[in-house]
Design a protein around this motif. Structure first.
Motif, PDB file in Angstrom:
ATOM      1  N   VAL A   1       0.862  -1.186   0.000  1.00  0.00           N
ATOM      2  CA  VAL A   1       0.000   0.000   0.000  1.00  0.00           C
ATOM      3  C   VAL A   1       0.895   1.232   0.000  1.00  0.00           C
ATOM      4  O   VAL A   1       2.046   1.185   0.412  1.00  0.00           O
ATOM      5  N   HIS A   2       0.342   2.320  -0.459  1.00  0.00           N
ATOM      6  CA  HIS A   2       1.104   3.563  -0.514  1.00  0.00           C
ATOM      7  C   HIS A   2       0.164   4.734  -0.241  1.00  0.00           C
ATOM      8  O   HIS A   2      -1.055   4.617  -0.398  1.00  0.00           O
ATOM      9  N   GLY A   3       0.750   5.813   0.175  1.00  0.00           N
ATOM     10  CA  GLY A   3      -0.023   7.006   0.486  1.00  0.00           C
ATOM     11  C   GLY A   3       0.163   8.090  -0.553  1.00  0.00           C
ATOM     12  O   GLY A   3       0.958   7.952  -1.485  1.00  0.00           O
ATOM     13  N   LYS A   4      -0.555   9.152  -0.363  1.00  0.00           N
ATOM     14  CA  LYS A   4      -0.458  10.295  -1.275  1.00  0.00           C
ATOM     15  C   LYS A   4       0.975  10.832  -1.270  1.00  0.00           C
ATOM     16  O   LYS A   4       1.605  10.927  -0.226  1.00  0.00           O
TER      17      LYS A   4
ATOM     18  N   GLU B   1      -4.701   2.112  -5.779  1.00  0.00           N
ATOM     19  CA  GLU B   1      -5.257   3.313  -5.167  1.00  0.00           C
ATOM     20  C   GLU B   1      -4.742   3.477  -3.750  1.00  0.00           C
ATOM     21  O   GLU B   1      -4.356   2.507  -3.107  1.00  0.00           O
ATOM     22  N   ASP B   2      -4.766   4.711  -3.270  1.00  0.00           N
ATOM     23  CA  ASP B   2      -4.366   4.965  -1.889  1.00  0.00           C
ATOM     24  C   ASP B   2      -5.567   5.328  -1.018  1.00  0.00           C
ATOM     25  O   ASP B   2      -5.407   5.803   0.095  1.00  0.00           O
ATOM     26  N   ASP B   3      -6.762   5.066  -1.503  1.00  0.00           N
ATOM     27  CA  ASP B   3      -7.984   5.337  -0.761  1.00  0.00           C
ATOM     28  C   ASP B   3      -8.113   4.363   0.413  1.00  0.00           C
ATOM     29  O   ASP B   3      -7.989   3.149   0.237  1.00  0.00           O
ATOM     30  N   ILE B   4      -8.377   4.873   1.609  1.00  0.00           N
ATOM     31  CA  ILE B   4      -8.400   4.043   2.808  1.00  0.00           C
ATOM     32  C   ILE B   4      -9.469   2.960   2.743  1.00  0.00           C
ATOM     33  O   ILE B   4      -9.251   1.833   3.186  1.00  0.00           O
ATOM     34  N   LEU B   5     -10.629   3.259   2.193  1.00  0.00           N
ATOM     35  CA  LEU B   5     -11.686   2.242   2.102  1.00  0.00           C
ATOM     36  C   LEU B   5     -11.292   1.131   1.132  1.00  0.00           C
ATOM     37  O   LEU B   5     -11.589  -0.036   1.368  1.00  0.00           O
ATOM     38  N   PHE B   6     -10.611   1.487   0.067  1.00  0.00           N
ATOM     39  CA  PHE B   6     -10.104   0.496  -0.894  1.00  0.00           C
ATOM     40  C   PHE B   6      -9.075  -0.407  -0.209  1.00  0.00           C
ATOM     41  O   PHE B   6      -9.101  -1.628  -0.358  1.00  0.00           O
ATOM     42  N   ILE B   7      -8.176   0.197   0.573  1.00  0.00           N
ATOM     43  CA  ILE B   7      -7.144  -0.565   1.284  1.00  0.00           C
ATOM     44  C   ILE B   7      -7.786  -1.517   2.282  1.00  0.00           C
ATOM     45  O   ILE B   7      -7.417  -2.690   2.374  1.00  0.00           O
ATOM     46  N   LEU B   8      -8.777  -1.046   3.030  1.00  0.00           N
ATOM     47  CA  LEU B   8      -9.435  -1.906   4.019  1.00  0.00           C
ATOM     48  C   LEU B   8     -10.193  -3.050   3.357  1.00  0.00           C
ATOM     49  O   LEU B   8     -10.218  -4.165   3.872  1.00  0.00           O
ATOM     50  N   GLU B   9     -10.803  -2.783   2.235  1.00  0.00           N
ATOM     51  CA  GLU B   9     -11.507  -3.854   1.519  1.00  0.00           C
ATOM     52  C   GLU B   9     -10.515  -4.928   1.077  1.00  0.00           C
ATOM     53  O   GLU B   9     -10.799  -6.114   1.162  1.00  0.00           O
ATOM     54  N   ALA B  10      -9.352  -4.508   0.626  1.00  0.00           N
ATOM     55  CA  ALA B  10      -8.312  -5.478   0.250  1.00  0.00           C
ATOM     56  C   ALA B  10      -7.805  -6.228   1.480  1.00  0.00           C
ATOM     57  O   ALA B  10      -7.604  -7.446   1.436  1.00  0.00           O
TER      58      ALA B  10
ATOM     59  N   SER C   1       0.439   2.811  12.901  1.00  0.00           N
ATOM     60  CA  SER C   1      -0.191   3.879  12.121  1.00  0.00           C
ATOM     61  C   SER C   1      -1.704   3.766  12.219  1.00  0.00           C
ATOM     62  O   SER C   1      -2.239   2.791  12.753  1.00  0.00           O
ATOM     63  N   GLY C   2      -2.365   4.759  11.681  1.00  0.00           N
ATOM     64  CA  GLY C   2      -3.826   4.698  11.627  1.00  0.00           C
ATOM     65  C   GLY C   2      -4.293   3.519  10.805  1.00  0.00           C
ATOM     66  O   GLY C   2      -5.286   2.862  11.148  1.00  0.00           O
ATOM     67  N   LEU C   3      -3.568   3.212   9.732  1.00  0.00           N
ATOM     68  CA  LEU C   3      -3.921   2.068   8.904  1.00  0.00           C
ATOM     69  C   LEU C   3      -3.853   0.771   9.708  1.00  0.00           C
ATOM     70  O   LEU C   3      -4.709  -0.100   9.573  1.00  0.00           O
ATOM     71  N   MET C   4      -2.853   0.651  10.575  1.00  0.00           N
ATOM     72  CA  MET C   4      -2.727  -0.538  11.415  1.00  0.00           C
ATOM     73  C   MET C   4      -3.954  -0.685  12.304  1.00  0.00           C
ATOM     74  O   MET C   4      -4.519  -1.772  12.426  1.00  0.00           O
ATOM     75  N   HIS C   5      -4.397   0.404  12.908  1.00  0.00           N
ATOM     76  CA  HIS C   5      -5.566   0.350  13.784  1.00  0.00           C
ATOM     77  C   HIS C   5      -6.825  -0.016  13.002  1.00  0.00           C
ATOM     78  O   HIS C   5      -7.618  -0.856  13.447  1.00  0.00           O
TER      79      HIS C   5
END
Length: 123
Positions: free
Chosen positions: A9-12, A36-45, A57-61
């Motif tokens: 994953v990657h960020g903006k 994509e770097d969209d958080i909802l897309f990342i969580l769905e994956a 990070s927030g992504l980890m939580h």
């Protein structure tokens, strides 16, 4: 390894670093870079994976709500800021004594992953 897939994953603003990373690792059929770097897309994956390895990070939580995480911690206290509230079976933490993420080597992450995978097979 068979059955092991890696999600990148990657960020903006990280496009240049992502491109350099992809050039260095070359083509691997088990490595997927999210488009994509969209958080909802990342969580769905993340829902589709058995375990997500990521830094504190927030992504980890957020990911800890949908899958197991192996969190790499630096200066923040994992007892206070870790995903442990989800349950011990859902989160594992790796933190070095110097409290620096940069001190965690790839081989240490590999050994930690091996332990997690072995405990999953036993349990």
């Amino acid at each position: 390894k068979r059955g092991l897939f890696i999600l990148i994953v990657h960020g903006k603003g990280e496009g240049t670093n992502l491109q350099r990373f992809q050039e260095k690792i070359g083509a691997h059929r088990n490595v997927f870079v999210l488009p994509e770097d969209d958080i909802l897309f990342i969580l769905e994956a993340a829902k589709r994976f058995d375990l997500l390895v990521c830094n504190d990070s927030g992504l980890m939580h957020l990911a800890s709500l949908v899958t197991r995480v192996f969190a790499l911690f630096g200066p923040s206290d994992p007892h206070r800021w870790g995903p442990g509230w989800v349950g011990n079976d859902r989160a594992k933490i790796l933190r070095k004594k110097d409290h620096r993420c940069d001190s965690i080597t790839p081989s240490e992450v590999g050994r930690g992953l091996k332990k997690i995978i072995q405990s999953c097979r036993r349990g």
